[in-house]
Design a protein around this motif. Structure first.
Motif, PDB file in Angstrom:
ATOM      1  N   VAL A   1       9.111  -6.391   5.798  1.00  0.00           N
ATOM      2  CA  VAL A   1       8.977  -6.923   7.162  1.00  0.00           C
ATOM      3  C   VAL A   1       8.231  -5.929   8.060  1.00  0.00           C
ATOM      4  CG1 VAL A   1      10.300  -7.584   9.228  1.00  0.00           C
ATOM      5  CG2 VAL A   1      10.950  -8.467   6.988  1.00  0.00           C
ATOM      6  N   GLN A   2       8.418  -4.637   7.820  1.00  0.00           N
ATOM      7  CA  GLN A   2       7.671  -3.633   8.591  1.00  0.00           C
ATOM      8  C   GLN A   2       6.165  -3.818   8.429  1.00  0.00           C
ATOM      9  OE1 GLN A   2      10.196  -2.232  10.813  1.00  0.00           O
ATOM     10  NE2 GLN A   2       8.558  -0.761  10.685  1.00  0.00           N
ATOM     11  N   PHE A   3       5.748  -4.198   7.238  1.00  0.00           N
ATOM     12  CA  PHE A   3       4.325  -4.416   6.974  1.00  0.00           C
ATOM     13  C   PHE A   3       3.863  -5.785   7.457  1.00  0.00           C
ATOM     14  CE2 PHE A   3       4.953  -0.878   4.137  1.00  0.00           C
ATOM     15  CZ  PHE A   3       3.716  -0.265   4.044  1.00  0.00           C
ATOM     16  N   ASP A   4       4.716  -6.764   7.389  1.00  0.00           N
ATOM     17  CA  ASP A   4       4.368  -8.153   7.718  1.00  0.00           C
ATOM     18  C   ASP A   4       4.488  -8.376   9.228  1.00  0.00           C
ATOM     19  OD1 ASP A   4       3.802 -10.853   7.610  1.00  0.00           O
ATOM     20  OD2 ASP A   4       5.745 -11.415   6.772  1.00  0.00           O
ATOM     21  N   HIS A   5       3.516  -7.866   9.978  1.00  0.00           N
ATOM     22  CA  HIS A   5       3.581  -7.877  11.443  1.00  0.00           C
ATOM     23  C   HIS A   5       3.683  -9.279  12.031  1.00  0.00           C
ATOM     24  CE1 HIS A   5       1.447  -3.689  11.469  1.00  0.00           C
ATOM     25  NE2 HIS A   5       2.661  -3.649  10.966  1.00  0.00           N
ATOM     26  N   ASP A   6       3.007 -10.244  11.433  1.00  0.00           N
ATOM     27  CA  ASP A   6       3.047 -11.605  11.984  1.00  0.00           C
ATOM     28  C   ASP A   6       4.160 -12.455  11.360  1.00  0.00           C
ATOM     29  OD1 ASP A   6       2.004 -12.166   9.489  1.00  0.00           O
ATOM     30  OD2 ASP A   6       0.054 -12.826  10.243  1.00  0.00           O
ATOM     31  N   LEU A   7       4.948 -11.857  10.485  1.00  0.00           N
ATOM     32  CA  LEU A   7       6.111 -12.489   9.858  1.00  0.00           C
ATOM     33  C   LEU A   7       5.785 -13.819   9.173  1.00  0.00           C
ATOM     34  CD1 LEU A   7       8.756 -11.723  12.629  1.00  0.00           C
ATOM     35  CD2 LEU A   7       8.293 -10.433  10.545  1.00  0.00           C
ATOM     36  N   ASN A   8       4.619 -13.865   8.521  1.00  0.00           N
ATOM     37  CA  ASN A   8       4.240 -15.082   7.796  1.00  0.00           C
ATOM     38  C   ASN A   8       4.585 -15.019   6.310  1.00  0.00           C
ATOM     39  OD1 ASN A   8       2.306 -13.346   6.797  1.00  0.00           O
ATOM     40  ND2 ASN A   8       0.561 -14.651   7.302  1.00  0.00           N
ATOM     41  N   GLY A   9       5.271 -13.963   5.895  1.00  0.00           N
ATOM     42  CA  GLY A   9       5.667 -13.835   4.502  1.00  0.00           C
ATOM     43  C   GLY A   9       4.611 -13.234   3.596  1.00  0.00           C
ATOM     44  N   ARG A  10       3.489 -12.824   4.172  1.00  0.00           N
ATOM     45  CA  ARG A  10       2.395 -12.190   3.424  1.00  0.00           C
ATOM     46  C   ARG A  10       1.852 -11.023   4.249  1.00  0.00           C
ATOM     47  NH1 ARG A  10       1.752 -14.105  -1.665  1.00  0.00           N
ATOM     48  NH2 ARG A  10       0.567 -16.003  -1.757  1.00  0.00           N
ATOM     49  N   VAL A  11       1.327 -10.033   3.565  1.00  0.00           N
ATOM     50  CA  VAL A  11       0.739  -8.880   4.237  1.00  0.00           C
ATOM     51  C   VAL A  11      -0.757  -8.882   3.960  1.00  0.00           C
ATOM     52  CG1 VAL A  11       0.706  -6.355   4.348  1.00  0.00           C
ATOM     53  CG2 VAL A  11       2.880  -7.556   4.025  1.00  0.00           C
ATOM     54  N   ASP A  12      -1.543  -8.929   5.037  1.00  0.00           N
ATOM     55  CA  ASP A  12      -2.995  -8.873   4.857  1.00  0.00           C
ATOM     56  C   ASP A  12      -3.456  -7.417   4.934  1.00  0.00           C
ATOM     57  OD1 ASP A  12      -3.388  -8.150   7.617  1.00  0.00           O
ATOM     58  OD2 ASP A  12      -3.509 -10.260   8.178  1.00  0.00           O
ATOM     59  N   LEU A  13      -4.728  -7.192   4.661  1.00  0.00           N
ATOM     60  CA  LEU A  13      -5.260  -5.830   4.612  1.00  0.00           C
ATOM     61  C   LEU A  13      -5.097  -5.118   5.949  1.00  0.00           C
ATOM     62  CD1 LEU A  13      -6.690  -3.516   3.177  1.00  0.00           C
ATOM     63  CD2 LEU A  13      -8.877  -4.637   3.703  1.00  0.00           C
ATOM     64  N   LYS A  14      -5.328  -5.818   7.043  1.00  0.00           N
ATOM     65  CA  LYS A  14      -5.198  -5.184   8.365  1.00  0.00           C
ATOM     66  C   LYS A  14      -3.770  -4.717   8.604  1.00  0.00           C
ATOM     67  CE  LYS A  14      -5.927  -5.952  13.257  1.00  0.00           C
ATOM     68  NZ  LYS A  14      -5.476  -6.835  14.286  1.00  0.00           N
ATOM     69  N   GLU A  15      -2.791  -5.558   8.317  1.00  0.00           N
ATOM     70  CA  GLU A  15      -1.384  -5.186   8.476  1.00  0.00           C
ATOM     71  C   GLU A  15      -1.037  -4.002   7.571  1.00  0.00           C
ATOM     72  OE1 GLU A  15       0.895  -9.383   9.400  1.00  0.00           O
ATOM     73  OE2 GLU A  15       0.108  -9.071   7.372  1.00  0.00           O
ATOM     74  N   PHE A  16      -1.508  -4.066   6.328  1.00  0.00           N
ATOM     75  CA  PHE A  16      -1.228  -3.013   5.352  1.00  0.00           C
ATOM     76  C   PHE A  16      -1.801  -1.681   5.830  1.00  0.00           C
ATOM     77  CE2 PHE A  16      -2.063  -0.718   1.352  1.00  0.00           C
ATOM     78  CZ  PHE A  16      -0.781  -0.727   0.809  1.00  0.00           C
ATOM     79  N   LYS A  17      -3.028  -1.719   6.306  1.00  0.00           N
ATOM     80  CA  LYS A  17      -3.683  -0.494   6.775  1.00  0.00           C
ATOM     81  C   LYS A  17      -2.974   0.073   7.996  1.00  0.00           C
ATOM     82  CE  LYS A  17      -8.061   1.319   8.414  1.00  0.00           C
ATOM     83  NZ  LYS A  17      -9.402   0.998   8.874  1.00  0.00           N
ATOM     84  N   GLU A  18      -2.625  -0.776   8.955  1.00  0.00           N
ATOM     85  CA  GLU A  18      -1.953  -0.306  10.169  1.00  0.00           C
ATOM     86  C   GLU A  18      -0.604   0.332   9.860  1.00  0.00           C
ATOM     87  OE1 GLU A  18      -1.744  -3.607  12.871  1.00  0.00           O
ATOM     88  OE2 GLU A  18      -3.916  -3.694  13.113  1.00  0.00           O
ATOM     89  N   GLU A  19       0.176  -0.309   9.006  1.00  0.00           N
ATOM     90  CA  GLU A  19       1.508   0.223   8.699  1.00  0.00           C
ATOM     91  C   GLU A  19       1.407   1.476   7.825  1.00  0.00           C
ATOM     92  OE1 GLU A  19       5.337   0.501   9.559  1.00  0.00           O
ATOM     93  OE2 GLU A  19       3.984  -1.015  10.378  1.00  0.00           O
TER      94      GLU A  19
END
Length: 138
Positions: free
Chosen positions: A79-97
């Motif tokens: 959930v820390q990585f899944d910023h938009d809480l859509n159940g998937r982590v995109d590259l932007k979310e992954f990079k930011e976290e």
């Protein structure tokens, strides 16, 4: 694995080198994205979290953890990585976290050099290699 010397500045320098950091994080994301859909599922991230064995060991010694507790910890990390809480982590979310985690590690290490055993393909090892190459070039 190899033993390397690093401090907080090693990590900060790596994160602030936008090109080097982006390439390394993108490469890691691509490795974790086993179905190649451009998104990380919980199952894909779980494999990496389990491989790291952060919660299953204590100073390198295996520790028996409650499976329910481990599941809760892994879910909260996802959930820390899944910023938009859509159940998937995109590259932007992954990079930011990943950037936030790396900077937190840098802050924790501070300015005193520390010897650490690092996996050859880890982001920390890439930070050490970048620092070494930068010093050689100077």
């Amino acid at each position: 694995m190899s033993v390397e010397i690093l401090d907080g500045a090693t990590i900060v320098g790596f994160v602030e080198d936008e090109e080097a950091f982006s390439v390394c994080v993108s490469d890691l994301f691509a490795q974790l994205d086993t179905d190649k859909d451009g998104l990380l599922s919980y199952a894909e991230m779980l494999k990496e979290l389990q491989r790291l064995r952060v919660f299953e060991t204590h100073f390198g010694v295996d520790v028996k953890r409650d499976p329910d507790e481990l599941a809760r910890v892994y879910e909260s990390l996802f959930v820390q990585f899944d910023h938009d809480l859509n159940g998937r982590v995109d590259l932007k979310e992954f990079k930011e976290e990943t950037k936030q985690i790396m900077l937190a590690m840098a802050n924790g290490l501070g300015s005193l050099p520390l010897q650490m055993a690092l996996e050859h393909d880890s982001l920390l090892m890439k930070a050490v290699q970048r620092e070494c190459c930068t010093k050689i070039a100077a």
